[in-house]
Design a protein around this motif. Structure first.
Motif, PDB file in Angstrom:
ATOM      1  N   ILE A 127       0.801  -1.239   0.178  1.00 31.52           N
ATOM      2  CA  ILE A 127      -0.148  -0.009  -0.045  1.00 31.52           C
ATOM      3  C   ILE A 127       0.642   1.184  -0.069  1.00 31.52           C
ATOM      4  N   HIS A 128       1.675   1.379   0.839  1.00 31.06           N
ATOM      5  CA  HIS A 128       2.969   2.370   0.753  1.00 31.06           C
ATOM      6  C   HIS A 128       3.707   2.603  -0.545  1.00 31.06           C
ATOM      7  N   GLN A 129       4.010   1.609  -0.966  1.00 30.25           N
ATOM      8  CA  GLN A 129       4.878   1.512  -2.296  1.00 30.25           C
ATOM      9  C   GLN A 129       3.819   2.019  -3.322  1.00 30.25           C
ATOM     10  N   ALA A 130       2.660   1.586  -3.310  1.00 32.43           N
ATOM     11  CA  ALA A 130       1.744   2.124  -4.436  1.00 32.43           C
ATOM     12  C   ALA A 130       1.117   3.482  -4.255  1.00 32.43           C
ATOM     13  N   GLY A 131       1.450   4.067  -2.946  1.00 34.28           N
ATOM     14  CA  GLY A 131       1.113   5.343  -2.935  1.00 34.28           C
ATOM     15  C   GLY A 131      -0.320   5.503  -2.608  1.00 34.28           C
ATOM     16  N   VAL A 132      -0.999   4.588  -2.221  1.00 31.17           N
ATOM     17  CA  VAL A 132      -2.490   4.463  -1.906  1.00 31.17           C
ATOM     18  C   VAL A 132      -2.823   5.068  -0.345  1.00 31.17           C
ATOM     19  N   ASP A 133      -3.783   5.730  -0.379  1.00 27.43           N
ATOM     20  CA  ASP A 133      -4.372   6.344   0.827  1.00 27.43           C
ATOM     21  C   ASP A 133      -4.823   4.894   1.669  1.00 27.43           C
ATOM     22  N   PRO A 134      -4.048   4.619   2.853  1.00 28.33           N
ATOM     23  CA  PRO A 134      -4.671   3.380   3.639  1.00 28.33           C
ATOM     24  C   PRO A 134      -6.163   3.442   3.835  1.00 28.33           C
ATOM     25  N   GLN A 135      -6.835   4.619   4.117  1.00 25.09           N
ATOM     26  CA  GLN A 135      -8.306   4.687   4.381  1.00 25.09           C
ATOM     27  C   GLN A 135      -8.920   4.381   3.294  1.00 25.09           C
ATOM     28  N   ARG A 136      -8.278   4.027   2.303  1.00 22.04           N
ATOM     29  CA  ARG A 136      -9.344   3.677   1.178  1.00 22.04           C
ATOM     30  C   ARG A 136      -9.313   2.253   1.088  1.00 22.04           C
ATOM     31  N   VAL A 137      -8.690   1.478   2.178  1.00 21.57           N
ATOM     32  CA  VAL A 137      -8.235   0.081   1.676  1.00 21.57           C
ATOM     33  C   VAL A 137      -9.027  -0.659   3.104  1.00 21.57           C
ATOM     34  N   VAL A 138      -9.689  -1.711   2.625  1.00 24.34           N
ATOM     35  CA  VAL A 138     -10.195  -2.456   3.803  1.00 24.34           C
ATOM     36  C   VAL A 138      -9.786  -4.152   3.706  1.00 24.34           C
TER      37      VAL A 138
END
Length: 172
Positions: free
Chosen positions: A51-62
């Motif tokens: 998630i960090h490597q992809a630059g995705v906001d963790p709050q958008r992940v379940v």
């Protein structure tokens, strides 16, 4: 190890495309607690790193736990790290087999996905209907969102709404 490597590859590909999704959507990633059991204390959690490597906001992940077997203390420790990072937690197929309420209580999921067979049985009434209504009421009181799985007919959709569920998943 091949199965895990394939799973990691699929997760990386999904996360690489996550930022192309509309801003108000969330991505759900299935994780087997069996794999969580293999992590040692202090290990980097592969999904968090991806998630960090992809630059995705963790709050958008379940993170959706696909079963509730395994060492509850280790699962809880990893779930706490997911939550600390901002991820949501879901439990899939709740109501299938022995549901292990103690684990649901310990994990305090954000989402509980009702087992499709239990839901379809409940649509026809009887004790299963009362069980689903009670689960929806309980989840509402604890702040978890209920997802009814396997919604394929208008009757099933309306039953889910009647019970108080606001999220449906299926071919309807």
């Amino acid at each position: 190890h091949r199965k895990r490597a394939f799973d990691h590859q699929v997760r990386r590909q999904a996360l690489a495309r996550a930022n192309q999704l509309p801003a108000n959507t969330r991505m759900t990633l299935n994780i087997s607690p069996q794999w969580i059991n293999d992590l040692e204390d202090g290990d980097v959690i592969p999904t968090l790193a991806m998630i960090h490597q992809a630059g995705v906001d963790p709050q958008r992940v379940v993170i959706e736990l696909t079963e509730l077997s395994g060492d509850i203390d280790r699962i809880l420790a990893v779930v706490q790290r997911y939550r600390k990072a901002g991820l949501g937690v879901a439990i899939d197929d709740f109501g299938a087999g022995f549901s292990q309420l103690d684990r649901v209580i310990a994990l305090e999921p954000d989402v509980i996905k009702l087992d499709m067979q239990l839901f379809k049985q409940a649509v026809n009434g009887g004790i299963a209907e009362q069980v689903v209504e009670s689960l929806v009421e309980l989840s509402t009181k604890t702040g978890a969102r209920i997802v009814c799985e396997g919604v394929e007919t208008a009757k099933e959709f309306h039953f889910g709404l009647k019970c108080g569920a606001r999220y449906m998943q299926g071919y309807l």
